[in-house]
Design a protein around this motif. Sequence first.
Motif, PDB file in Angstrom:
ATOM      1  N   GLN A  40      60.147  19.500  56.460  1.00 16.09           N
ATOM      2  CA  GLN A  40      60.851  18.248  56.190  1.00 16.09           C
ATOM      3  C   GLN A  40      60.460  17.693  54.813  1.00 16.09           C
ATOM      4  OE1 GLN A  40      63.048  16.603  58.146  1.00 16.09           O
ATOM      5  NE2 GLN A  40      62.941  17.829  60.004  1.00 16.09           N
ATOM      6  N   PHE A  41      59.182  17.794  54.487  1.00 10.73           N
ATOM      7  CA  PHE A  41      58.681  17.279  53.210  1.00 10.73           C
ATOM      8  C   PHE A  41      59.327  17.999  52.023  1.00 10.73           C
ATOM      9  CE2 PHE A  41      55.570  17.498  49.731  1.00 10.73           C
ATOM     10  CZ  PHE A  41      55.364  16.146  49.497  1.00 10.73           C
ATOM     11  N   LEU A  42      59.419  19.325  52.091  1.00  9.44           N
ATOM     12  CA  LEU A  42      60.015  20.089  50.994  1.00  9.44           C
ATOM     13  C   LEU A  42      61.502  19.779  50.851  1.00  9.44           C
ATOM     14  CD1 LEU A  42      58.236  23.535  51.496  1.00  9.44           C
ATOM     15  CD2 LEU A  42      57.767  21.792  49.761  1.00  9.44           C
ATOM     16  N   GLU A  43      62.192  19.587  51.976  1.00  9.27           N
ATOM     17  CA  GLU A  43      63.611  19.204  51.897  1.00  9.27           C
ATOM     18  C   GLU A  43      63.766  17.844  51.218  1.00  9.27           C
ATOM     19  OE1 GLU A  43      65.142  19.337  55.831  1.00  9.27           O
ATOM     20  OE2 GLU A  43      65.135  21.532  55.972  1.00  9.27           O
ATOM     21  N   MET A  44      62.872  16.903  51.568  1.00  6.46           N
ATOM     22  CA  MET A  44      62.930  15.578  50.942  1.00  6.46           C
ATOM     23  C   MET A  44      62.597  15.648  49.455  1.00  6.46           C
ATOM     24  SD  MET A  44      61.326  12.957  53.745  1.00  6.46           S
ATOM     25  CE  MET A  44      62.183  12.610  55.279  1.00  6.46           C
ATOM     26  N   LEU A  51      68.322  13.273  43.479  1.00  6.58           N
ATOM     27  CA  LEU A  51      68.649  11.847  43.396  1.00  6.58           C
ATOM     28  C   LEU A  51      68.076  11.223  42.134  1.00  6.58           C
ATOM     29  CD1 LEU A  51      68.182  10.612  47.078  1.00  6.58           C
ATOM     30  CD2 LEU A  51      70.266  10.442  45.729  1.00  6.58           C
ATOM     31  N   ARG A  52      66.833  11.562  41.809  1.00  9.21           N
ATOM     32  CA  ARG A  52      66.213  10.979  40.614  1.00  9.21           C
ATOM     33  C   ARG A  52      66.981  11.369  39.356  1.00  9.21           C
ATOM     34  NH1 ARG A  52      61.811   8.492  38.970  1.00  9.21           N
ATOM     35  NH2 ARG A  52      61.051   8.315  41.102  1.00  9.21           N
ATOM     36  N   GLN A 150      64.238   5.077  49.519  1.00  9.35           N
ATOM     37  CA  GLN A 150      64.005   5.478  50.917  1.00  9.35           C
ATOM     38  C   GLN A 150      63.345   6.850  50.980  1.00  9.35           C
ATOM     39  OE1 GLN A 150      67.484   5.259  53.508  1.00  9.35           O
ATOM     40  NE2 GLN A 150      66.889   7.163  54.503  1.00  9.35           N
ATOM     41  N   ILE A 151      63.851   7.810  50.206  1.00 12.51           N
ATOM     42  CA  ILE A 151      63.308   9.168  50.223  1.00 12.51           C
ATOM     43  C   ILE A 151      61.884   9.190  49.678  1.00 12.51           C
ATOM     44  CG2 ILE A 151      63.541  11.461  49.202  1.00 12.51           C
ATOM     45  CD1 ILE A 151      65.429  10.984  51.483  1.00 12.51           C
ATOM     46  N   GLU A 152      61.622   8.443  48.610  1.00 15.41           N
ATOM     47  CA  GLU A 152      60.280   8.447  48.024  1.00 15.41           C
ATOM     48  C   GLU A 152      59.261   7.837  48.986  1.00 15.41           C
ATOM     49  OE1 GLU A 152      60.205   6.711  44.160  1.00 15.41           O
ATOM     50  OE2 GLU A 152      60.947   8.553  43.212  1.00 15.41           O
ATOM     51  N   LYS A 153      59.643   6.773  49.691  1.00 21.66           N
ATOM     52  CA  LYS A 153      58.724   6.171  50.664  1.00 21.66           C
ATOM     53  C   LYS A 153      58.489   7.125  51.831  1.00 21.66           C
ATOM     54  CE  LYS A 153      56.137   2.910  52.236  1.00 21.66           C
ATOM     55  NZ  LYS A 153      54.865   2.586  51.564  1.00 21.66           N
ATOM     56  N   LEU A 158      55.064  10.951  54.737  1.00 17.82           N
ATOM     57  CA  LEU A 158      54.929  12.296  55.273  1.00 17.82           C
ATOM     58  C   LEU A 158      53.746  13.027  54.640  1.00 17.82           C
ATOM     59  CD1 LEU A 158      58.463  13.889  55.748  1.00 17.82           C
ATOM     60  CD2 LEU A 158      56.716  13.520  57.463  1.00 17.82           C
ATOM     61  N   ALA A 159      53.551  12.831  53.331  1.00 14.76           N
ATOM     62  CA  ALA A 159      52.430  13.481  52.650  1.00 14.76           C
ATOM     63  C   ALA A 159      51.092  13.003  53.224  1.00 14.76           C
ATOM     64  CB  ALA A 159      52.495  13.199  51.151  1.00 14.76           C
ATOM     65  N   GLU A 160      50.987  11.704  53.503  1.00 14.78           N
ATOM     66  CA  GLU A 160      49.752  11.182  54.100  1.00 14.78           C
ATOM     67  C   GLU A 160      49.535  11.760  55.502  1.00 14.78           C
ATOM     68  OE1 GLU A 160      50.237   6.983  54.017  1.00 14.78           O
ATOM     69  OE2 GLU A 160      49.978   6.799  51.839  1.00 14.78           O
TER      70      GLU A 160
END
Length: 233
Positions: A40-44, A51-52, A150-153, A158-160
């Motif tokens: 999920q993290f890699l997809e985000m 997006l950026r 939203q994606i960055e948050k 998820l990283a934490e």
Amino acid sequence: MPATTVNATRMELTRLKKKLATSTRGHKLLKDKRDEMMKQFLEMVRENRALRKRVEEGMIRAYGSFTVASALMSSEMLEQSLLYPKQSVELDMKYQNIMGVNTPVYQFSTRSNASGGDIYPYGFATTSGELDGAVDALSSVFQDMLRLAQIEKATQLLAEEIEKTRRRVNALEYVVIPECQENIKYITMKLSENERNNTIRLMKVKDMMLAESLEEKRQETAKALKLFDSPTQ
């Protein structure tokens, strides 16, 4: 020898076997959770990168148009044109659960403060067309900016959680499970040693009892022979 002091009893052995089974099952579940969160993290991250890039391109266009409009219009006219917005934005935040992590979901709606469906809060007679382009570019990039936030948050949360799960997996894999296995091996060896010692002790007791029994029988036989020989003399 185990690193910690362990009671070499069958009750402790049963407890450690249950702990090992639970730790092994928990390790597998946490590892699967970590792998799914990484997916999920890699997809985000990929979506965040796209997006950026799109937001930066939109902001560059808006800033370029706004710079040209600032050069063509006076600062007072520019400020007066943007002083009263024609639309207001209402932002709503909900939460989405991703593998046990509550991530925010932003939704917004616009409401017109005046009649008409356009977004320009000024008349076209006294303003530059570049200002229209700047307002239009900012309006079109707003949705992507909100999605990017939203994606960055969500990526940060998820990283934490991935880091916490990784530490738990490593603790189970390299500390808890090997320690349980070592303690189980030590207790099993101790119990086997105790059983061997008990068996040897029982065999010695049996031999001693057998020797005593034979000695008693020998004495009884000797006494009987002595009594048998006495009348004949």
